[in-house]
Design a protein around this motif. Sequence first.
Motif, PDB file in Angstrom:
ATOM      1  N   ALA A 185       5.600  32.033 -54.306  1.00  0.00           N
ATOM      2  CA  ALA A 185       6.012  31.606 -52.976  1.00  0.00           C
ATOM      3  C   ALA A 185       4.832  31.019 -52.204  1.00  0.00           C
ATOM      4  CB  ALA A 185       6.619  32.781 -52.214  1.00  0.00           C
ATOM      5  N   LEU A 186       3.667  31.662 -52.314  1.00  0.00           N
ATOM      6  CA  LEU A 186       2.483  31.152 -51.612  1.00  0.00           C
ATOM      7  C   LEU A 186       2.005  29.830 -52.210  1.00  0.00           C
ATOM      8  CD1 LEU A 186       0.425  34.423 -51.005  1.00  0.00           C
ATOM      9  CD2 LEU A 186       1.435  32.934 -49.261  1.00  0.00           C
ATOM     10  N   LEU A 187       2.047  29.718 -53.539  1.00  0.00           N
ATOM     11  CA  LEU A 187       1.657  28.459 -54.177  1.00  0.00           C
ATOM     12  C   LEU A 187       2.562  27.322 -53.726  1.00  0.00           C
ATOM     13  CD1 LEU A 187       0.690  29.241 -57.896  1.00  0.00           C
ATOM     14  CD2 LEU A 187      -0.733  28.146 -56.166  1.00  0.00           C
ATOM     15  N   GLU A 188       3.873  27.581 -53.700  1.00  0.00           N
ATOM     16  CA  GLU A 188       4.803  26.549 -53.240  1.00  0.00           C
ATOM     17  C   GLU A 188       4.523  26.165 -51.789  1.00  0.00           C
ATOM     18  OE1 GLU A 188       8.915  25.959 -55.358  1.00  0.00           O
ATOM     19  OE2 GLU A 188       8.914  27.768 -54.134  1.00  0.00           O
TER      20      GLU A 188
ATOM     21  N   LYS B 173       3.480  22.444 -50.410  1.00  0.00           N
ATOM     22  CA  LYS B 173       4.224  21.725 -49.383  1.00  0.00           C
ATOM     23  C   LYS B 173       3.330  21.318 -48.209  1.00  0.00           C
ATOM     24  CE  LYS B 173       8.605  23.935 -50.578  1.00  0.00           C
ATOM     25  NZ  LYS B 173       9.621  24.942 -50.183  1.00  0.00           N
ATOM     26  N   LEU B 174       2.219  22.035 -48.031  1.00  0.00           N
ATOM     27  CA  LEU B 174       1.296  21.697 -46.944  1.00  0.00           C
ATOM     28  C   LEU B 174       0.462  20.462 -47.253  1.00  0.00           C
ATOM     29  CD1 LEU B 174       0.078  25.267 -45.950  1.00  0.00           C
ATOM     30  CD2 LEU B 174       1.421  23.704 -44.535  1.00  0.00           C
TER      31      LEU B 174
ATOM     32  N   LEU C  78       0.646  24.970 -59.795  1.00  0.00           N
ATOM     33  CA  LEU C  78       2.105  24.945 -59.631  1.00  0.00           C
ATOM     34  C   LEU C  78       2.804  24.549 -60.919  1.00  0.00           C
ATOM     35  CD1 LEU C  78       2.306  23.411 -56.064  1.00  0.00           C
ATOM     36  CD2 LEU C  78       3.498  25.494 -56.768  1.00  0.00           C
ATOM     37  N   ILE C  79       2.275  23.521 -61.592  1.00  0.00           N
ATOM     38  CA  ILE C  79       2.869  23.067 -62.851  1.00  0.00           C
ATOM     39  C   ILE C  79       2.759  24.151 -63.919  1.00  0.00           C
ATOM     40  CG2 ILE C  79       2.639  21.385 -64.724  1.00  0.00           C
ATOM     41  CD1 ILE C  79       1.652  19.390 -62.523  1.00  0.00           C
ATOM     42  N   GLU C  80       1.567  24.755 -64.044  1.00  0.00           N
ATOM     43  CA  GLU C  80       1.367  25.796 -65.051  1.00  0.00           C
ATOM     44  C   GLU C  80       2.253  27.011 -64.780  1.00  0.00           C
ATOM     45  OE1 GLU C  80      -2.739  26.794 -65.239  1.00  0.00           O
ATOM     46  OE2 GLU C  80      -3.361  24.858 -66.086  1.00  0.00           O
ATOM     47  N   THR C  81       2.339  27.411 -63.520  1.00  0.00           N
ATOM     48  CA  THR C  81       3.143  28.585 -63.178  1.00  0.00           C
ATOM     49  C   THR C  81       4.624  28.321 -63.401  1.00  0.00           C
ATOM     50  OG1 THR C  81       1.492  29.194 -61.509  1.00  0.00           O
ATOM     51  CG2 THR C  81       3.634  30.271 -61.376  1.00  0.00           C
TER      52      THR C  81
END
Length: 422
Positions: free
Chosen positions: A128-131, A135-136, A147-150
Amino acid sequence: MDRLKKSPKRNSAFVDRDGAVTVARIVAWVIAATAGIGVGLSSYAISNETRAPRRTLALGVLPVGTAKANLALDSFAARRARDPRVSVSARELRWAREAYQSEPLAASAVALQALQLTGKADSERRWALLEAAGKLTRRNSLTNIMLIETAARRNDQRSFFTWISRTMLTGSSAGQAYATAMADATARDGAVKALIDVLGPNPRWSDLYWQLINGRPASFTNAAKLRIALTKKPWNQTAIKQNDGDLVQGLAGAGKFDEAWELADALRPRMASKGNVLADGSFTGAPLLAPFDWQLSTLGNLGALIDRRQKQLVISAVGGASGPAARQLVRLMPGTYRFAWSMASNAPVTDGALSFQIRCAEANVPSATEVSIPLVAGKRYVDVKVADGACRWHWASIDVALPDDAMGVDAMLSSLSLAAVS
Protein backbone atom coordinates in the motif's frame (compact mmCIF):
# COMPACT_ATOMS: atom_id res chain seq x y z
CA MET A 1 27.39 77.12 4.75
CA ASP A 2 24.78 77.47 2.05
CA ARG A 3 26.06 74.31 0.43
CA LEU A 4 25.79 72.47 3.76
CA LYS A 5 22.15 73.49 3.98
CA LYS A 6 21.33 72.06 0.58
CA SER A 7 18.67 69.34 0.58
CA PRO A 8 19.75 65.76 -0.05
CA LYS A 9 19.19 64.51 -3.56
CA ARG A 10 15.51 63.95 -4.24
CA ASN A 11 16.08 60.79 -6.21
CA SER A 12 17.40 58.86 -3.18
CA ALA A 13 15.22 55.90 -2.29
CA PHE A 14 15.46 56.64 1.40
CA VAL A 15 14.77 60.43 1.39
CA ASP A 16 11.28 61.89 1.70
CA ARG A 17 10.07 65.19 0.28
CA ASP A 18 11.54 67.13 3.20
CA GLY A 19 14.89 65.47 2.79
CA ALA A 20 14.55 63.23 5.82
CA VAL A 21 15.93 59.71 5.75
CA THR A 22 13.14 57.44 6.91
CA VAL A 23 13.67 54.18 8.80
CA ALA A 24 10.54 52.76 7.22
CA ARG A 25 12.01 53.10 3.74
CA ILE A 26 15.26 51.45 4.76
CA VAL A 27 13.37 48.56 6.36
CA ALA A 28 11.19 48.18 3.25
CA TRP A 29 14.27 48.02 1.04
CA VAL A 30 15.94 45.39 3.26
CA ILE A 31 12.78 43.26 3.22
CA ALA A 32 12.50 43.49 -0.58
CA ALA A 33 16.15 42.58 -1.08
CA THR A 34 15.92 39.69 1.37
CA ALA A 35 12.78 38.42 -0.35
CA GLY A 36 14.56 38.46 -3.70
CA ILE A 37 17.44 36.43 -2.29
CA GLY A 38 14.96 34.05 -0.64
CA VAL A 39 13.12 33.46 -3.91
CA GLY A 40 16.41 32.76 -5.65
CA LEU A 41 17.54 30.34 -2.97
CA SER A 42 14.17 28.57 -2.96
CA SER A 43 14.25 28.21 -6.75
CA TYR A 44 17.76 26.79 -6.55
CA ALA A 45 16.72 24.39 -3.82
CA ILE A 46 13.66 23.17 -5.72
CA SER A 47 15.63 22.61 -8.92
CA ASN A 48 18.19 20.52 -7.04
CA GLU A 49 16.02 18.63 -4.56
CA THR A 50 15.99 15.59 -6.87
CA ARG A 51 19.17 15.96 -8.93
CA ALA A 52 21.47 17.07 -6.10
CA PRO A 53 19.70 16.77 -2.73
CA ARG A 54 22.96 17.43 -0.80
CA ARG A 55 23.10 20.96 -2.23
CA THR A 56 19.55 21.69 -1.12
CA LEU A 57 20.28 20.42 2.39
CA ALA A 58 23.41 22.58 2.59
CA LEU A 59 21.35 25.72 1.82
CA GLY A 60 19.01 25.08 4.71
CA VAL A 61 15.99 26.57 2.89
CA LEU A 62 12.78 24.92 1.83
CA PRO A 63 12.19 22.23 0.57
CA VAL A 64 14.66 20.53 2.94
CA GLY A 65 12.28 17.62 3.65
CA THR A 66 12.08 16.46 0.04
CA ALA A 67 15.82 16.82 -0.41
CA LYS A 68 16.50 14.79 2.75
CA ALA A 69 14.12 12.04 1.56
CA ASN A 70 15.74 11.95 -1.88
CA LEU A 71 19.20 11.78 -0.33
CA ALA A 72 18.12 8.86 1.84
CA LEU A 73 16.62 7.01 -1.14
CA ASP A 74 19.71 7.71 -3.27
CA SER A 75 21.86 6.26 -0.48
CA PHE A 76 19.73 3.10 -0.33
CA ALA A 77 19.66 2.76 -4.14
CA ALA A 78 23.46 3.01 -4.35
CA ARG A 79 23.91 0.31 -1.70
CA ARG A 80 21.25 -1.88 -3.32
CA ALA A 81 23.00 -1.64 -6.70
CA ARG A 82 26.05 -3.26 -5.06
CA ASP A 83 24.05 -5.82 -3.08
CA PRO A 84 20.34 -6.41 -3.89
CA ARG A 85 19.83 -8.02 -0.45
CA VAL A 86 20.56 -4.89 1.61
CA SER A 87 17.96 -3.38 3.96
CA VAL A 88 17.13 0.24 4.68
CA SER A 89 19.67 1.54 7.21
CA ALA A 90 18.75 3.24 10.49
CA ARG A 91 20.11 6.57 9.24
CA GLU A 92 18.17 6.34 5.94
CA LEU A 93 14.98 5.50 7.81
CA ARG A 94 15.53 8.39 10.26
CA TRP A 95 15.96 10.82 7.36
CA ALA A 96 12.87 9.48 5.66
CA ARG A 97 10.76 9.85 8.80
CA GLU A 98 12.06 13.37 9.46
CA ALA A 99 11.29 14.30 5.85
CA TYR A 100 7.82 12.77 6.08
CA GLN A 101 7.03 14.77 9.22
CA SER A 102 7.77 18.05 7.43
CA GLU A 103 6.55 17.03 3.97
CA PRO A 104 4.02 14.13 3.99
CA LEU A 105 3.88 14.18 0.16
CA ALA A 106 7.61 13.52 -0.26
CA ALA A 107 7.44 10.37 -2.42
CA SER A 108 10.95 9.18 -1.50
CA ALA A 109 10.09 9.34 2.21
CA VAL A 110 6.98 7.22 1.67
CA ALA A 111 8.90 4.73 -0.50
CA LEU A 112 11.68 4.23 2.06
CA GLN A 113 9.21 3.64 4.87
CA ALA A 114 7.62 0.98 2.65
CA LEU A 115 10.94 -0.66 1.78
CA GLN A 116 11.95 -1.05 5.43
CA LEU A 117 8.90 -3.30 5.96
CA THR A 118 10.32 -6.73 5.15
CA GLY A 119 8.26 -9.11 7.31
CA LYS A 120 5.49 -11.30 5.91
CA ALA A 121 2.99 -9.69 8.27
CA ASP A 122 3.80 -6.29 6.77
CA SER A 123 3.44 -7.30 3.09
CA GLU A 124 0.08 -5.61 2.55
CA ARG A 125 1.17 -2.42 4.30
CA ARG A 126 4.42 -2.41 2.30
CA TRP A 127 2.46 -2.75 -0.96
CA ALA A 128 0.00 0.00 0.00
CA LEU A 129 2.83 2.41 0.84
CA LEU A 130 4.73 1.55 -2.34
CA GLU A 131 1.62 2.21 -4.42
CA ALA A 132 1.14 5.53 -2.63
CA ALA A 133 4.75 6.50 -3.40
CA GLY A 134 4.25 5.51 -7.03
CA LYS A 135 1.16 7.69 -7.30
CA LEU A 136 3.01 10.67 -5.81
CA THR A 137 5.67 10.63 -8.54
CA ARG A 138 6.14 8.88 -11.87
CA ARG A 139 9.86 9.46 -12.17
CA ASN A 140 11.44 7.65 -9.24
CA SER A 141 13.22 4.71 -10.88
CA LEU A 142 13.79 2.70 -7.71
CA THR A 143 10.16 3.04 -6.62
CA ASN A 144 8.99 1.90 -10.05
CA ILE A 145 11.34 -1.08 -10.02
CA MET A 146 10.21 -2.13 -6.55
CA LEU A 147 6.55 -1.83 -7.59
CA ILE A 148 7.15 -4.06 -10.62
CA GLU A 149 9.12 -6.63 -8.60
CA THR A 150 6.57 -6.70 -5.78
CA ALA A 151 3.65 -7.05 -8.19
CA ALA A 152 5.42 -10.00 -9.83
CA ARG A 153 5.98 -11.69 -6.45
CA ARG A 154 2.33 -11.13 -5.54
CA ASN A 155 1.28 -12.56 -8.94
CA ASP A 156 -0.74 -9.38 -9.42
CA GLN A 157 -0.87 -9.37 -13.23
CA ARG A 158 -2.80 -6.13 -13.61
CA SER A 159 -0.46 -4.14 -11.36
CA PHE A 160 2.62 -5.76 -12.91
CA PHE A 161 1.70 -4.70 -16.44
CA THR A 162 0.33 -1.30 -15.35
CA TRP A 163 3.52 -0.28 -13.55
CA ILE A 164 5.73 -1.51 -16.39
CA SER A 165 3.64 0.55 -18.82
CA ARG A 166 3.82 3.68 -16.70
CA THR A 167 7.56 3.31 -16.21
CA MET A 168 8.03 3.05 -19.98
CA LEU A 169 5.83 6.08 -20.59
CA THR A 170 8.06 8.22 -18.39
CA GLY A 171 10.92 7.66 -20.84
CA SER A 172 12.86 5.01 -18.94
CA SER A 173 16.16 4.04 -20.57
CA ALA A 174 15.30 0.43 -19.66
CA GLY A 175 12.27 0.46 -21.99
CA GLN A 176 13.55 -2.45 -24.09
CA ALA A 177 14.05 -4.61 -21.00
CA TYR A 178 10.62 -3.72 -19.62
CA ALA A 179 8.91 -4.44 -22.96
CA THR A 180 10.74 -7.78 -23.14
CA ALA A 181 9.54 -8.69 -19.66
CA MET A 182 5.99 -7.77 -20.66
CA ALA A 183 6.18 -9.86 -23.86
CA ASP A 184 7.49 -12.87 -21.92
CA ALA A 185 4.81 -12.47 -19.24
CA THR A 186 2.05 -12.45 -21.87
CA ALA A 187 2.21 -16.25 -21.84
CA ARG A 188 0.94 -16.35 -18.22
CA ASP A 189 -2.59 -17.24 -17.21
CA GLY A 190 -4.59 -14.08 -16.64
CA ALA A 191 -2.29 -11.92 -18.75
CA VAL A 192 -4.89 -11.19 -21.43
CA LYS A 193 -7.40 -9.69 -19.00
CA ALA A 194 -4.67 -7.67 -17.28
CA LEU A 195 -3.20 -6.31 -20.51
CA ILE A 196 -6.39 -5.15 -22.24
CA ASP A 197 -6.63 -1.88 -20.29
CA VAL A 198 -2.86 -1.35 -20.53
CA LEU A 199 -2.68 -1.69 -24.33
CA GLY A 200 -6.18 -0.39 -25.06
CA PRO A 201 -5.11 3.28 -25.19
CA ASN A 202 -2.40 2.25 -27.71
CA PRO A 203 0.59 3.64 -25.75
CA ARG A 204 3.60 4.79 -27.74
CA TRP A 205 5.61 1.68 -26.79
CA SER A 206 2.95 -0.74 -28.13
CA ASP A 207 4.72 -1.32 -31.49
CA LEU A 208 7.86 -2.42 -29.63
CA TYR A 209 5.77 -4.80 -27.51
CA TRP A 210 4.17 -6.46 -30.56
CA GLN A 211 7.55 -6.76 -32.29
CA LEU A 212 8.91 -8.59 -29.26
CA ILE A 213 5.83 -10.84 -29.08
CA ASN A 214 6.58 -12.19 -32.53
CA GLY A 215 9.83 -13.70 -31.31
CA ARG A 216 8.15 -15.55 -28.41
CA PRO A 217 6.05 -18.54 -29.54
CA ALA A 218 4.98 -19.27 -25.94
CA SER A 219 3.11 -15.95 -25.93
CA PHE A 220 1.47 -16.33 -29.36
CA THR A 221 -1.90 -17.74 -28.21
CA ASN A 222 -2.51 -15.15 -25.49
CA ALA A 223 -1.23 -12.37 -27.74
CA ALA A 224 -3.79 -13.36 -30.39
CA LYS A 225 -6.60 -13.29 -27.79
CA LEU A 226 -5.39 -9.88 -26.63
CA ARG A 227 -5.23 -8.51 -30.18
CA ILE A 228 -8.77 -9.75 -30.88
CA ALA A 229 -10.02 -8.06 -27.70
CA LEU A 230 -8.44 -4.78 -28.79
CA THR A 231 -10.45 -4.80 -32.05
CA LYS A 232 -13.65 -4.47 -30.01
CA LYS A 233 -15.23 -1.53 -28.21
CA PRO A 234 -14.15 0.73 -26.63
CA TRP A 235 -10.67 0.36 -28.16
CA ASN A 236 -11.58 -0.35 -31.81
CA GLN A 237 -7.99 -1.03 -32.89
CA THR A 238 -8.92 -2.48 -36.29
CA ALA A 239 -6.15 -1.07 -38.50
CA ILE A 240 -3.96 -3.92 -39.77
CA LYS A 241 -0.25 -3.42 -39.09
CA GLN A 242 2.86 -5.36 -40.03
CA ASN A 243 3.02 -6.87 -36.54
CA ASP A 244 -0.50 -8.29 -36.99
CA GLY A 245 0.54 -10.13 -40.13
CA ASP A 246 3.67 -11.38 -38.38
CA LEU A 247 1.60 -12.78 -35.50
CA VAL A 248 -0.82 -14.52 -37.87
CA GLN A 249 2.11 -16.11 -39.71
CA GLY A 250 3.77 -17.03 -36.42
CA LEU A 251 0.67 -18.87 -35.23
CA ALA A 252 0.23 -20.63 -38.57
CA GLY A 253 3.91 -21.56 -38.66
CA ALA A 254 3.50 -23.16 -35.23
CA GLY A 255 0.59 -25.23 -36.55
CA LYS A 256 -2.00 -23.25 -34.57
CA PHE A 257 -4.25 -22.77 -37.57
CA ASP A 258 -7.51 -22.20 -35.66
CA GLU A 259 -6.01 -19.46 -33.48
CA ALA A 260 -4.40 -17.86 -36.53
CA TRP A 261 -7.69 -17.89 -38.44
CA GLU A 262 -9.63 -16.37 -35.51
CA LEU A 263 -7.15 -13.51 -35.36
CA ALA A 264 -7.17 -12.92 -39.13
CA ASP A 265 -10.97 -13.06 -39.24
CA ALA A 266 -11.26 -10.56 -36.36
CA LEU A 267 -8.94 -8.12 -38.12
CA ARG A 268 -10.67 -8.46 -41.47
CA PRO A 269 -13.99 -10.37 -41.35
CA ARG A 270 -15.40 -12.29 -44.32
CA MET A 271 -12.11 -12.63 -46.16
CA ALA A 272 -13.78 -15.09 -48.55
CA SER A 273 -17.10 -14.25 -50.21
CA LYS A 274 -19.97 -15.67 -52.30
CA GLY A 275 -19.16 -19.23 -51.32
CA ASN A 276 -15.56 -18.89 -52.50
CA VAL A 277 -13.28 -20.36 -49.84
CA LEU A 278 -10.29 -18.61 -51.43
CA ALA A 279 -9.53 -15.19 -50.00
CA ASP A 280 -9.27 -12.43 -52.60
CA GLY A 281 -9.62 -14.66 -55.63
CA SER A 282 -10.31 -11.47 -57.62
CA PHE A 283 -6.89 -10.01 -56.64
CA THR A 284 -8.12 -6.60 -55.55
CA GLY A 285 -6.39 -6.25 -52.17
CA ALA A 286 -2.96 -6.27 -50.57
CA PRO A 287 -2.04 -9.62 -48.96
CA LEU A 288 -1.68 -8.33 -45.39
CA LEU A 289 -2.72 -11.44 -43.49
CA ALA A 290 -0.98 -14.36 -45.17
CA PRO A 291 -1.37 -17.30 -45.14
CA PHE A 292 -5.11 -16.52 -45.10
CA ASP A 293 -4.33 -14.00 -47.80
CA TRP A 294 -2.08 -14.99 -50.70
CA GLN A 295 1.43 -15.89 -49.64
CA LEU A 296 3.60 -14.87 -52.59
CA SER A 297 6.95 -16.30 -53.64
CA THR A 298 9.86 -13.88 -53.86
CA LEU A 299 12.63 -16.30 -54.89
CA GLY A 300 15.22 -15.32 -57.46
CA ASN A 301 13.95 -17.83 -60.02
CA LEU A 302 10.27 -17.73 -59.06
CA GLY A 303 8.22 -14.68 -58.17
CA ALA A 304 4.60 -13.61 -57.95
CA LEU A 305 2.83 -10.31 -57.37
CA ILE A 306 -0.71 -8.99 -57.29
CA ASP A 307 -1.58 -6.38 -59.91
CA ARG A 308 -4.59 -4.76 -58.24
CA ARG A 309 -5.25 -2.44 -61.16
CA GLN A 310 -5.58 -5.33 -63.61
CA LYS A 311 -6.99 -7.67 -60.90
CA GLN A 312 -4.44 -10.32 -61.76
CA LEU A 313 -1.91 -12.61 -60.13
CA VAL A 314 1.27 -12.25 -62.19
CA ILE A 315 3.71 -15.18 -62.08
CA SER A 316 7.24 -15.13 -63.52
CA ALA A 317 9.58 -18.14 -63.44
CA VAL A 318 12.74 -19.28 -65.22
CA GLY A 319 13.91 -22.75 -66.17
CA GLY A 320 14.53 -24.97 -63.16
CA ALA A 321 12.00 -23.15 -60.95
CA SER A 322 9.84 -25.38 -58.79
CA GLY A 323 7.39 -24.83 -55.92
CA PRO A 324 4.39 -22.70 -54.98
CA ALA A 325 4.23 -19.26 -56.60
CA ALA A 326 1.22 -18.30 -54.47
CA ARG A 327 -0.64 -20.18 -51.77
CA GLN A 328 -3.08 -19.76 -48.90
CA LEU A 329 -4.56 -21.81 -46.07
CA VAL A 330 -8.17 -22.87 -46.50
CA ARG A 331 -10.46 -24.88 -44.25
CA LEU A 332 -12.21 -27.59 -46.28
CA MET A 333 -14.89 -30.05 -45.27
CA PRO A 334 -15.17 -33.35 -47.20
CA GLY A 335 -17.14 -33.01 -50.42
CA THR A 336 -17.04 -31.83 -54.00
CA TYR A 337 -15.72 -28.41 -54.93
CA ARG A 338 -15.52 -26.53 -58.21
CA PHE A 339 -12.25 -24.76 -58.99
CA ALA A 340 -12.53 -22.02 -61.63
CA TRP A 341 -9.87 -19.80 -63.13
CA SER A 342 -8.93 -17.56 -66.02
CA MET A 343 -5.38 -17.49 -67.39
CA ALA A 344 -3.42 -15.68 -70.06
CA SER A 345 0.30 -15.73 -70.89
CA ASN A 346 2.83 -13.95 -73.06
CA ALA A 347 3.85 -17.26 -74.66
CA PRO A 348 2.39 -20.77 -74.70
CA VAL A 349 2.74 -22.54 -71.33
CA THR A 350 4.01 -26.10 -71.55
CA ASP A 351 1.88 -28.89 -70.09
CA GLY A 352 2.33 -29.25 -66.35
CA ALA A 353 4.31 -26.03 -65.98
CA LEU A 354 1.53 -24.49 -63.88
CA SER A 355 -0.95 -26.33 -61.67
CA PHE A 356 -3.44 -25.81 -58.87
CA GLN A 357 -2.72 -28.01 -55.85
CA ILE A 358 -4.61 -28.95 -52.67
CA ARG A 359 -2.66 -30.70 -49.89
CA CYS A 360 -3.26 -31.28 -46.18
CA ALA A 361 -1.41 -28.66 -44.11
CA GLU A 362 -1.72 -30.37 -40.72
CA ALA A 363 1.39 -32.21 -39.58
CA ASN A 364 1.09 -35.93 -38.91
CA VAL A 365 -2.55 -36.04 -39.99
CA PRO A 366 -3.32 -38.70 -42.63
CA SER A 367 -5.18 -37.41 -45.66
CA ALA A 368 -6.32 -38.98 -48.91
CA THR A 369 -6.77 -35.58 -50.56
CA GLU A 370 -4.13 -34.94 -53.22
CA VAL A 371 -5.48 -32.55 -55.86
CA SER A 372 -3.40 -31.43 -58.83
CA ILE A 373 -5.07 -29.59 -61.73
CA PRO A 374 -2.99 -28.52 -64.76
CA LEU A 375 -3.66 -24.88 -65.57
CA VAL A 376 -4.23 -23.96 -69.19
CA ALA A 377 -5.04 -20.67 -70.88
CA GLY A 378 -8.60 -19.40 -71.09
CA LYS A 379 -11.53 -19.41 -68.73
CA ARG A 380 -11.94 -22.90 -67.22
CA TYR A 381 -13.30 -24.91 -64.30
CA VAL A 382 -12.79 -28.41 -62.89
CA ASP A 383 -14.63 -30.28 -60.14
CA VAL A 384 -12.43 -31.77 -57.41
CA LYS A 385 -13.15 -34.00 -54.42
CA VAL A 386 -11.93 -33.53 -50.86
CA ALA A 387 -11.85 -36.97 -49.26
CA ASP A 388 -13.21 -37.88 -45.85
CA GLY A 389 -10.57 -37.70 -43.15
CA ALA A 390 -9.28 -35.88 -40.09
CA CYS A 391 -7.51 -33.12 -42.03
CA ARG A 392 -9.41 -29.82 -42.12
CA TRP A 393 -6.74 -27.25 -43.01
CA HIS A 394 -5.27 -27.47 -46.51
CA TRP A 395 -2.81 -25.56 -48.64
CA ALA A 396 -4.38 -24.28 -51.86
CA SER A 397 -1.53 -23.26 -54.14
CA ILE A 398 -0.54 -22.27 -57.65
CA ASP A 399 2.58 -24.34 -58.31
CA VAL A 400 5.32 -24.05 -60.89
CA ALA A 401 7.39 -27.00 -62.17
CA LEU A 402 9.91 -26.24 -64.93
CA PRO A 403 12.80 -28.44 -66.10
CA ASP A 404 16.25 -26.84 -66.08
CA ASP A 405 16.29 -26.53 -69.86
CA ALA A 406 12.71 -25.20 -70.17
CA MET A 407 11.73 -21.75 -71.33
CA GLY A 408 10.57 -19.35 -68.65
CA VAL A 409 6.94 -18.65 -67.81
CA ASP A 410 5.10 -15.34 -67.60
CA ALA A 411 1.44 -15.93 -66.80
CA MET A 412 -1.47 -13.86 -65.54
CA LEU A 413 -4.28 -15.50 -63.54
CA SER A 414 -7.60 -13.93 -62.53
CA SER A 415 -11.02 -14.80 -61.13
CA LEU A 416 -9.90 -17.77 -59.02
CA SER A 417 -12.60 -19.50 -57.01
CA LEU A 418 -13.00 -22.71 -55.05
CA ALA A 419 -16.61 -23.26 -54.01
CA ALA A 420 -18.58 -26.23 -52.71
CA VAL A 421 -20.89 -27.84 -55.24
CA SER A 422 -24.44 -28.10 -53.86
